[in-house]
Design a protein around this motif. Structure first.
Motif, PDB file in Angstrom:
ATOM      1  N   GLY A 211      -0.504  -3.111  12.376  1.00  0.00           N
ATOM      2  CA  GLY A 211      -1.671  -2.919  11.510  1.00  0.00           C
ATOM      3  C   GLY A 211      -2.737  -2.128  12.223  1.00  0.00           C
ATOM      4  N   GLY A 212      -3.381  -1.240  11.510  1.00  0.00           N
ATOM      5  CA  GLY A 212      -4.459  -0.427  12.088  1.00  0.00           C
ATOM      6  C   GLY A 212      -4.387   0.977  11.525  1.00  0.00           C
ATOM      7  N   SER A 213      -5.146   1.181  10.417  1.00  0.00           N
ATOM      8  CA  SER A 213      -5.236   2.507   9.792  1.00  0.00           C
ATOM      9  C   SER A 213      -3.877   3.082   9.396  1.00  0.00           C
ATOM     10  N   GLY A 234      -4.917  -2.471   5.497  1.00  0.00           N
ATOM     11  CA  GLY A 234      -6.225  -2.791   4.927  1.00  0.00           C
ATOM     12  C   GLY A 234      -6.642  -1.733   3.918  1.00  0.00           C
ATOM     13  N   GLY A 235      -7.479  -0.800   4.350  1.00  0.00           N
ATOM     14  CA  GLY A 235      -8.089   0.201   3.459  1.00  0.00           C
ATOM     15  C   GLY A 235      -7.110   0.880   2.508  1.00  0.00           C
TER      16      GLY A 235
HETATM   17  C1  PEP Z   1      -6.442  -4.839   8.417  1.00  0.00           C
HETATM   18  O1  PEP Z   1      -7.466  -5.176   7.864  1.00  0.00           O
HETATM   19  O2  PEP Z   1      -5.624  -5.694   8.757  1.00  0.00           O
HETATM   20  C2  PEP Z   1      -6.203  -3.418   8.670  1.00  0.00           C
HETATM   21  C3  PEP Z   1      -5.155  -3.083   9.363  1.00  0.00           C
HETATM   22  O3  PEP Z   1      -7.111  -2.540   8.140  1.00  0.00           O
HETATM   23  P1  PEP Z   1      -6.968  -0.937   8.062  1.00  0.00           P
HETATM   24  O4  PEP Z   1      -5.590  -0.632   7.541  1.00  0.00           O
HETATM   25  O5  PEP Z   1      -8.040  -0.503   7.119  1.00  0.00           O
HETATM   26  O6  PEP Z   1      -7.158  -0.411   9.450  1.00  0.00           O
END
Ligand code: PEP
Length: 252
Positions: A211-213, A234-235
Motif C-alpha cells: 500500500g502507498g499511492s 487509498g486515494g
Molecule cells: C492507504 O490509505 O492505505 C493508502 C495506501 O493510501 P494511498 O493509496 O492514497 O497512498
C-alpha cells in the motif's frame, strides 16, 4: 496458492449515498474478476448500505478499524461482535493514520488482531516505516518490532486468515511509491519474520499487500512480484473506474 487480495480504504470519505453509487458503477466493471478477492472498506456509517449493495456478489466489505472488546463502556467504538452481526468480513488494523492520530500502538494492534481472529474476521494488519526510518537504514528494525509485538501470542493454528499490508508511511497519500524492488525486499523480510514468529507454513500462506499511492498505471509493476499478493489502495480507490482498473492491471 495465495489468492490475490485488493482492498479499498475509503478513509473518511463517502456518505451512504456515495457508497451506493460507487458500488452500482463498480460491480459491472469487476464482474469477471474471480481470481482476486476484492474488499471495500467504507466508513462505519456506510457499512450497512455497502453490505446491502454487494449482497450476492464476490465483493467483500471490511471495516477500517474496530475495538478489541466484545462490548462495554467504550464510547464511540465498534466491536468485532457488532461487525460480525452485520456480516462485515474483513477489518483493517493499525493503519498508519490510526497510529498517528488515534494513538494506536503495536500493543493495541496485538489486542485487535487477537479479537479479529477470535471472531473470524480477516485482519489486514498494517505495518510500515516512516521516511526517517528508511533514510537511516532502520526499515527492517521497525518492521521487525511492529511484527514481533503485533503478532505476539497468536496461535499459529488460528493465524491462517492473517493478511499483512506493507505500507511505507512516506508513500501513503503522497504520490510517492516504493519501487518494486523496495516493496519486494520489504515483503520478503516480512514473510521471513512471520516464519520466525508464527511458522514457516503460515508465512508461506499469509498474503502480504503493498500500500502507498497505488494507481492504475503502477499497479501491474507493484502487485505481481513473488512476495506481493495484492494491494491496499487509498486515494485511487475512491473512483470506481480507477479502482477497477487497478484490479484489472494487477491480474495480468
Ligand atoms: C492507504 O490509505 O492505505 C493508502 C495506501 O493510501 P494511498 O493509496 O492514497 O497512498
Amino acid at each position: 496458492m495465495r489468492k490475490p487480495l485488493i482492498a479499498a480504504n475509503w478513509k473518511m470519505y463517502k456518505i451512504p449515498a456515495e457508497a451506493t453509487a460507487f458500488i452500482g458503477a463498480f460491480l459491472p466493471l469487476v464482474a469477471s474478476q474471480e481470481k482476486t478477492e476484492i474488499v471495500l472498506c467504507p466508513s462505519m456509517t456506510s457499512l450497512a448500505v455497502s453490505l446491502e449493495a454487494t449482497k450476492g456478489t464476490q465483493v467483500h466489505i471490511g471495516a477500517q478499524t474496530m475495538d478489541w472488546h466484545d462490548n462495554g463502556a467504550f464510547t464511540g467504538e465498534t466491536s468485532p461482535v457488532m461487525l460480525n452481526a452485520i456480516d462485515v468480513t474483513h477489518v483493517l488494523i493499525g493503519h498508519s493514520e490510526r497510529r498517528q492520530y488515534f494513538n494506536e500502538t503495536d500493543e493495541t494492534v496485538n489486542h485487535k488482531l487477537k479479537a479479529a481472529l477470535a471472531h473470524k474476521l480477516v485482519p489486514i494488519v498494517c505495518v510500515g516505516e516512516h521516511k526517517a526510518d528508511r533514510e537511516s537504514g532502520r526499515t527492517n528494525d521497525v518492521l521487525k518490532k511492529q511484527l514481533t509485538v503485533g503478532l505476539q501470542g497468536i496461535d499459529p493454528a488460528a493465524a491462517a486468515p492473517l493478511v499483512i499490508a506493507y505500507e511505507p508511511v512516506w508513500a501513503i497519500g503522497t504520490g510517492l511509491t516504493a519501487t518494486p524492488q523496495i516493496a519486494e525486499d520489504a515483503h520478503k523480510f516480512i514473510r521471513a519474520q512471520i516464519a520466525e514468529i508464527l511458522s514457516p507454513a503460515i508465512a508461506a500462506s499469509t498474503r502480504i499487500l503493498y500500500g502507498g499511492s497505488v494507481k492504475p498505471d503502477n499497479a501491474a509493476s507493484l502487485c505481481c512480484l513473488e512476495n506481493i499478493d495484492g494491494a491496499l489502495v487509498g486515494g485511487a480507490s475512491l473512483d470506481p473506474t480507477s479502482f477497477a482498473q487497478i484490479i484489472a492491471n494487477s491480474s495480468i
